[in-house]
Scaffold this motif. Structure first.
Motif, PDB file in Angstrom:
ATOM      1  N   HIS A   1       0.637  -1.075  -0.132  1.00  0.00           N
ATOM      2  CA  HIS A   1      -0.092  -0.054   0.201  1.00  0.00           C
ATOM      3  C   HIS A   1       0.718   1.310   0.058  1.00  0.00           C
ATOM      4  O   HIS A   1       0.384   2.168  -0.454  1.00  0.00           O
ATOM      5  CB  HIS A   1      -0.772  -0.081   1.220  1.00  0.00           C
ATOM      6  N   GLU A   2       2.092   1.223   0.535  1.00  0.00           N
ATOM      7  CA  GLU A   2       2.934   2.406   0.609  1.00  0.00           C
ATOM      8  C   GLU A   2       3.901   2.638  -0.696  1.00  0.00           C
ATOM      9  O   GLU A   2       4.410   1.562  -1.254  1.00  0.00           O
ATOM     10  CB  GLU A   2       3.873   2.390   1.754  1.00  0.00           C
ATOM     11  N   PRO A   3       3.801   3.688  -1.353  1.00  0.00           N
ATOM     12  CA  PRO A   3       4.596   3.743  -2.528  1.00  0.00           C
ATOM     13  C   PRO A   3       6.091   3.809  -2.270  1.00  0.00           C
ATOM     14  O   PRO A   3       6.564   4.077  -1.104  1.00  0.00           O
ATOM     15  CB  PRO A   3       3.992   5.408  -3.147  1.00  0.00           C
ATOM     16  N   THR A   4       6.648   3.354  -3.228  1.00  0.00           N
ATOM     17  CA  THR A   4       8.195   3.261  -2.929  1.00  0.00           C
ATOM     18  C   THR A   4       9.113   4.620  -2.902  1.00  0.00           C
ATOM     19  O   THR A   4       8.375   5.575  -3.505  1.00  0.00           O
ATOM     20  CB  THR A   4       8.876   2.292  -3.802  1.00  0.00           C
ATOM     21  N   ALA A   5      10.244   4.881  -2.353  1.00  0.00           N
ATOM     22  CA  ALA A   5      10.813   6.009  -2.494  1.00  0.00           C
ATOM     23  C   ALA A   5      11.011   6.752  -3.919  1.00  0.00           C
ATOM     24  O   ALA A   5      10.990   7.981  -4.253  1.00  0.00           O
ATOM     25  CB  ALA A   5      12.124   5.993  -1.632  1.00  0.00           C
ATOM     26  N   GLY A   6      11.391   5.692  -4.541  1.00  0.00           N
ATOM     27  CA  GLY A   6      11.678   6.058  -6.127  1.00  0.00           C
ATOM     28  C   GLY A   6      10.325   6.380  -6.741  1.00  0.00           C
ATOM     29  O   GLY A   6      10.323   7.436  -7.608  1.00  0.00           O
ATOM     30  N   GLN A   7       9.227   5.881  -6.569  1.00  0.00           N
ATOM     31  CA  GLN A   7       7.983   6.069  -7.103  1.00  0.00           C
ATOM     32  C   GLN A   7       7.585   7.790  -6.570  1.00  0.00           C
ATOM     33  O   GLN A   7       7.227   8.544  -7.476  1.00  0.00           O
ATOM     34  CB  GLN A   7       6.966   5.174  -6.507  1.00  0.00           C
ATOM     35  N   VAL A   8       7.847   7.763  -5.096  1.00  0.00           N
ATOM     36  CA  VAL A   8       7.523   9.292  -4.853  1.00  0.00           C
ATOM     37  C   VAL A   8       8.300  10.156  -5.580  1.00  0.00           C
ATOM     38  O   VAL A   8       7.752  11.383  -5.969  1.00  0.00           O
ATOM     39  CB  VAL A   8       7.624   9.342  -3.206  1.00  0.00           C
ATOM     40  N   GLU A   9       9.782  10.018  -5.491  1.00  0.00           N
ATOM     41  CA  GLU A   9      10.723  10.910  -6.216  1.00  0.00           C
ATOM     42  C   GLU A   9      10.112  11.115  -7.635  1.00  0.00           C
ATOM     43  O   GLU A   9      10.065  12.303  -8.281  1.00  0.00           O
ATOM     44  CB  GLU A   9      12.012  10.462  -6.339  1.00  0.00           C
ATOM     45  N   ALA A  10       9.765  10.116  -8.524  1.00  0.00           N
ATOM     46  CA  ALA A  10       9.394  10.359  -9.967  1.00  0.00           C
ATOM     47  C   ALA A  10       7.886  10.986 -10.083  1.00  0.00           C
ATOM     48  O   ALA A  10       7.854  11.912 -10.731  1.00  0.00           O
ATOM     49  CB  ALA A  10       9.134   8.903 -10.463  1.00  0.00           C
ATOM     50  N   VAL A  11       7.172  10.855  -8.979  1.00  0.00           N
ATOM     51  CA  VAL A  11       5.914  11.580  -9.188  1.00  0.00           C
ATOM     52  C   VAL A  11       6.219  12.951  -8.832  1.00  0.00           C
ATOM     53  O   VAL A  11       5.575  13.860  -9.402  1.00  0.00           O
ATOM     54  CB  VAL A  11       4.893  11.080  -8.049  1.00  0.00           C
ATOM     55  N   ARG A  12       6.822  13.430  -7.873  1.00  0.00           N
ATOM     56  CA  ARG A  12       7.185  14.721  -7.467  1.00  0.00           C
ATOM     57  C   ARG A  12       8.060  15.560  -8.701  1.00  0.00           C
ATOM     58  O   ARG A  12       7.536  16.446  -8.783  1.00  0.00           O
ATOM     59  CB  ARG A  12       7.976  14.790  -6.063  1.00  0.00           C
ATOM     60  N   THR A  13       8.619  14.742  -9.182  1.00  0.00           N
ATOM     61  CA  THR A  13       9.464  15.337 -10.504  1.00  0.00           C
ATOM     62  C   THR A  13       8.523  15.803 -11.550  1.00  0.00           C
ATOM     63  O   THR A  13       8.464  16.821 -11.936  1.00  0.00           O
ATOM     64  CB  THR A  13      10.562  14.367 -10.968  1.00  0.00           C
ATOM     65  N   LEU A  14       7.584  14.713 -11.698  1.00  0.00           N
ATOM     66  CA  LEU A  14       6.568  15.162 -12.868  1.00  0.00           C
ATOM     67  C   LEU A  14       5.473  16.377 -12.202  1.00  0.00           C
ATOM     68  O   LEU A  14       5.300  17.171 -13.331  1.00  0.00           O
ATOM     69  CB  LEU A  14       5.410  13.772 -13.042  1.00  0.00           C
TER      70      LEU A  14
END
Length: 374
Positions: free
Chosen positions: A246-259
């Motif tokens: 259920h928790e997004p990964t650190a890389g996933q969060v970073e990718a989303v924030r960049t987008l």
């Protein structure tokens, strides 16, 4: 969306046909005014549209879903699977799905996990439920080779569903996907973090949009191209990263924030986890990290993979001409696995409670998310 746009276009044509550029005859009297004071032009309301989006569509073989959908003549009808949620989908101006797997030829052969080639009739059911546009970039995009990829896009075209993320030619890959939604130009870009070790087809590096977490530079380039092609809103569908968490990964969060830091991306929709992940508002823009399964039959995973959500975002034009989300909503859904059928239904109270707790894990409700019944 398709019928609404056709009606809007027809009304525009009829309105223009009823106007004349000829001046009034000299003896024509002006129409009396009923205004109490000087005539004023009523301000037009800001343009607005509502988008709904759902999670992964997978058709597992040899289970309740396919057995319940099988018809006496050997074909399949999945319409009843979507009937319980179709009203929510059809009420939107734009409905976006994620078709995770390729489709087989009519009559098969069909295959399920780990290399899918599923009944093409599921696309007819998606169209019947009201979907307008699908992302197709996933770790299963090349499960049935390049031929399966082409067949899938041909099937979507035949059903009247637009698509992005996989492509039949370089020219198609280079053409931004921009659709008209209630008079607003909406761009859609899609990408996947994996192809399950399957290489891109020889001589066809364009076939699937991919990225290496958290580098989303290619997605940003595609979003900029959609803007340049006239998109007033751009939605990014991102297929990654960890399953059943259920928790997004650190890389996933970073990718989303960049987008979302880019002026070219207005909303991010996440897929692949097969469980619901949180929604979050990031600097005024929204991400649904993971929409769970829209249709799947993970028989050994329990309610986590049977809990789902429909994301609903209303975009409204601001005084500066830019669109932003004016209302963010989530509709909890459950996948009911019966002995001989699978149905998507509005969530019961227990399911709604579980889904709502996950959605709010990163403060979405305090940021304005409404968790609402279907």
């Amino acid at each position: 969306m398709r019928a609404r746009n056709r009606v809007a276009g027809l009304l525009t044509v009829l309105s223009l046909a009823g106007c004349s550029s000829e001046p009034a005859p000299p003896d024509a009297a002006p129409a009396p005014s009923t205004a109490a004071g000087p005539a004023t032009s009523a301000a037009l309301p800001p343009r607005s549209f509502t988008l709904v989006a759902t999670g992964d569509v997978l058709v597992h073989q040899g289970r309740s879903l396919t057995e319940g959908a099988r018809q006496p003549d050997g074909s399949y009808d999945f319409a009843a699977v979507f009937a319980g949620v179709a009203p929510v989908v059809q009420a939107a101006d734009l409905a976006v799905c994620h078709l995770e797997t390729p489709v087989a030829p009519p009559g098969g052969p069909y295959s399920g996990y780990p290399a899918f080639a599923v009944q093409p009739e599921v696309v007819d059911a998606l169209a019947g439920a009201g979907y307008d546009l699908c992302s197709t970039a996933s770790n299963h995009s090349l499960d049935d080779g390049f031929d399966g990829l082409v067949r899938t896009l041909d099937t979507l075209d035949a059903a009247g569903i637009a698509h992005t993320g996989t492509y039949r030619s370089q020219a198609e890959a280079d053409t931004p996907r921009v659709v008209d939604v209630a008079g607003v130009r909406v761009g859609h870009v899609a990408t996947t973090f994996s192809l399950n070790g399957v290489p891109l087809p020889a001589g066809r590096p364009f076939a699937v949009d991919t990225f290496a977490v958290p580098d989303v530079s290619g997605v940003l380039a595609d979003a900029a191209a959609a803007r340049a092609a006239g998109a007033e809103v751009v939605v990014a569908s991102v297929h990654c990263c960890a399953e059943y968490d259920h928790e997004p990964t650190a890389g996933q969060v970073e990718a989303v924030r960049t987008l979302l830091a880019s002026p070219d991306v207005d909303l991010v929709l996440g897929h692949h986890a097969h469980v619901v992940q949180p929604f979050e508002r990031v600097e005024g823009e929204w991400v649904a990290y993971g929409l769970g399964n829209a249709l799947a039959e993970h028989a050994t995973r329990g309610h986590d993979t049977e809990d789902s959500v429909i994301a609903r975002f209303t975009f409204t034009e601001g005084p500066d001409g830019r669109f932003a989300v004016s209302r963010a909503e989530a509709v909890p859904v459950q996948i009911e696995l019966g002995a001989d059928a699978v149905r998507l239904l509005p969530a019961d109270p227990a399911t709604a409670g579980r889904v709502g707790a996950v959605l709010d894990a990163r403060g979405a409700v305090a940021a304005g998310l409404g968790v609402v019944p279907g």
